[in-house]
Design an enzyme around this catalytic site. Structure first.
Site, PDB file in Angstrom:
ATOM      1  N   GLU A  96     -19.450  18.296  12.231  1.00  0.00           N
ATOM      2  CA  GLU A  96     -19.508  17.248  13.252  1.00  0.00           C
ATOM      3  C   GLU A  96     -18.953  15.937  12.732  1.00  0.00           C
ATOM      4  O   GLU A  96     -19.145  15.588  11.568  1.00  0.00           O
ATOM      5  CB  GLU A  96     -20.958  17.024  13.691  1.00  0.00           C
ATOM      6  CG  GLU A  96     -21.548  18.230  14.340  1.00  0.00           C
ATOM      7  CD  GLU A  96     -22.718  17.913  15.260  1.00  0.00           C
ATOM      8  OE1 GLU A  96     -22.974  16.725  15.528  1.00  0.00           O
ATOM      9  OE2 GLU A  96     -23.347  18.871  15.711  1.00  0.00           O
ATOM     10  N   CYS A 335     -27.637   9.231  14.312  1.00  0.00           N
ATOM     11  CA  CYS A 335     -28.049   9.556  12.943  1.00  0.00           C
ATOM     12  C   CYS A 335     -29.089  10.656  12.950  1.00  0.00           C
ATOM     13  O   CYS A 335     -30.098  10.569  13.644  1.00  0.00           O
ATOM     14  CB  CYS A 335     -28.713   8.349  12.278  1.00  0.00           C
ATOM     15  SG  CYS A 335     -27.647   6.959  12.087  1.00  0.00           S
TER      16      CYS A 335
HETATM   17  N1  SAH Z   1     -27.175  12.296   3.143  1.00  0.00           N
HETATM   18  C1  SAH Z   1     -26.898  10.920   3.421  1.00  0.00           C
HETATM   19  C2  SAH Z   1     -26.323  10.703   4.819  1.00  0.00           C
HETATM   20  C3  SAH Z   1     -27.306  11.078   5.890  1.00  0.00           C
HETATM   21  S1  SAH Z   1     -27.098  10.516   7.536  1.00  0.00           S
HETATM   22  C4  SAH Z   1     -28.160  10.091   3.242  1.00  0.00           C
HETATM   23  O1  SAH Z   1     -29.234  10.674   3.077  1.00  0.00           O
HETATM   24  O2  SAH Z   1     -28.086   8.874   3.234  1.00  0.00           O
HETATM   25  C5  SAH Z   1     -27.308   8.808   7.558  1.00  0.00           C
HETATM   26  C6  SAH Z   1     -28.712   8.272   7.770  1.00  0.00           C
HETATM   27  O3  SAH Z   1     -29.382   8.799   8.905  1.00  0.00           O
HETATM   28  C7  SAH Z   1     -29.616   8.550   6.576  1.00  0.00           C
HETATM   29  O4  SAH Z   1     -30.273   7.375   6.208  1.00  0.00           O
HETATM   30  C8  SAH Z   1     -30.566   9.556   7.159  1.00  0.00           C
HETATM   31  O5  SAH Z   1     -31.762   9.638   6.448  1.00  0.00           O
HETATM   32  C9  SAH Z   1     -30.727   9.049   8.571  1.00  0.00           C
HETATM   33  N2  SAH Z   1     -31.360  10.006   9.469  1.00  0.00           N
HETATM   34  C10 SAH Z   1     -31.477  11.348   9.319  1.00  0.00           C
HETATM   35  N3  SAH Z   1     -32.148  11.883  10.343  1.00  0.00           N
HETATM   36  C11 SAH Z   1     -32.464  10.866  11.185  1.00  0.00           C
HETATM   37  C12 SAH Z   1     -33.137  10.793  12.435  1.00  0.00           C
HETATM   38  N4  SAH Z   1     -33.613  11.882  13.048  1.00  0.00           N
HETATM   39  N5  SAH Z   1     -33.264   9.574  13.000  1.00  0.00           N
HETATM   40  C13 SAH Z   1     -32.756   8.467  12.412  1.00  0.00           C
HETATM   41  N6  SAH Z   1     -32.107   8.474  11.254  1.00  0.00           N
HETATM   42  C14 SAH Z   1     -31.958   9.660  10.618  1.00  0.00           C
END
Ligand code: SAH
Length: 343
Positions: A96, A335
């Site tokens: 994605e 996110c």
């Molecule tokens: N692996 C990387 C990128 C992840 S996506 C990391 O952990 O930073 C980017 C952000 O979205 C990260 O901070 C992740 O924790 C957050 N995220 C994941 N699931 C989410 C959700 N359901 N709601 C809001 N943010 C979320």
């Protein structure tokens, strides 16, 4: 003679110098290197057949040598104009990518892996398991695909799609080089977001890049963090924060700490105080991300008032705060909602 091996490395991701060497190996004049470079990075060539400036004879000879582009398998547009793409890679895997337009910016949220091995409790990507790392060209392709689809230049890249970028550092860094030098996106507008992998932040600092580092903290203490992020057990919060402090010292760049807000779980005034204490004297900024719902777990997204209260509590402790209102919620493009399928 055309040199094509069975294990052909795609051309996307190669610099002008490398592409020029490649055309020379193919027995072509040097200036073809620059043409190839322009067609790959600016004119959206997906195959040699597209590169009409090359002779028909050479194009036929070169056949289907891979440039390294994906195919748009599905595209959905959210009411806020965010576009989510399911891209099909050459081995059939689907990833994605999200295109997020504003008046001034076009941000692409790129994936760095097919799936993710970290499996944070609140994130849809981890629920589907991990398949493999993305190659550099598969990362660069995501930016080009969005750029072409929007018919507008990409200004910002965030490594916040599927996957943990620092578990794929080599390919991510090679993609960053190309996104910066070949696609023309300023390093400062490229953000690498990581959950924190031991020693990898330190290693990243050695590259002396101008990119922005975002670290997913999500909790104000070790116990809470462990309950949300499985790998937090083997890499305690105190060690992570210490490594981040080293990064700031070495790079003189501010870190952005991401903090998901889960009602009643990590968003109480005591958590804000605890977090502020840990970040005292740190050149950083906290980016609050109200939880975006996924079907597998029943965390709650805080109300507007709760979000503001948490932000205020941090500000009172002199911590710089911003709130990320994720775009694309309705298209499951926000996110944590990326799972490589249409639902
Ligand atoms: N692996 C990387 C990128 C992840 S996506 C990391 O952990 O930073 C980017 C952000 O979205 C990260 O901070 C992740 O924790 C957050 N995220 C994941 N699931 C989410 C959700 N359901 N709601 C809001 N943010 C979320």
């Amino acid at each position: 003679m055309t040199l094509i091996t069975s294990n052909q490395t795609p051309l996307l991701g190669l610099s002008l110098t490398k592409l020029t060497e490649w055309v020379q190996q193919q027995g072509q004049p040097t200036y073809r290197g620059k043409q190839l470079y322009q067609w790959i990075y600016q004119k959206g060539a997906k195959s040699f057949a597209d590169i009409t400036v090359f002779s028909k004879q050479w194009r036929e000879k070169i056949g289907d040598f891979p440039i390294g582009r994906s195919v748009i398998h599905h595209r959905s547009v959210a009411p806020d104009a965010t576009v989510k793409y399911l891209l099909q890679l050459s081995d059939g895997n689907i990833i994605e990518t999200v295109g997020i337009p504003t008046h001034k910016r076009l941000t692409v949220c790129v994936s760095s892996q097919v799936g993710c091995p970290i499996a944070c409790d609140f994130c849809a990507t981890g629920k589907g398991g991990f398949t493999r790392n993305l190659e550099a060209h598969e990362i660069i392709d995501q930016a080009l695909t969005v750029q072409e689809d929007f018919e507008r230049r990409v200004s910002h890249i965030v490594f916040m799609g599927m996957g943990e970028p620092l578990l794929n550092s080599k390919n991510v860094l090679s993609a960053v080089r190309s996104l910066n030098q070949d696609v023309g996106i300023g390093q400062r507008w490229i953000t690498i977001s990581t959950v924190g992998i031991r020693d990898r932040i330190r290693q990243l600092a050695q590259h002396k890049l101008q990119v922005t580092l975002a670290v997913s903290l999500h909790a104000s203490n070790q116990r809470l963090r462990e309950s949300l992020i499985p790998n937090a057990k083997s890499y305690p919060l105190a060690d992570l924060i210490a490594e981040c402090r080293e990064y700031v010292k070495a790079t003189k760049r501010r870190i952005s700490f991401e903090y998901i807000l889960l009602t009643g779980f990590n968003d109480l005034p005591g958590h804000a105080k605890e977090l502020a204490k840990k970040l005292r004297g740190f050149q950083c900024h906290v980016n609050l991300i109200p939880y975006n719902p996924i079907s597998e777990v029943d965390y709650q997204r805080p109300t507007q008032e709760q979000i503001k209260n948490f932000a205020n509590a941090l500000e009172e402790q002199n911590i710089a705060v911003s709130i990320r209102y994720s775009r694309g919620l309705e298209a499951d493009a926000a996110c944590g909602q990326l799972r490589g399928s249409r639902i």
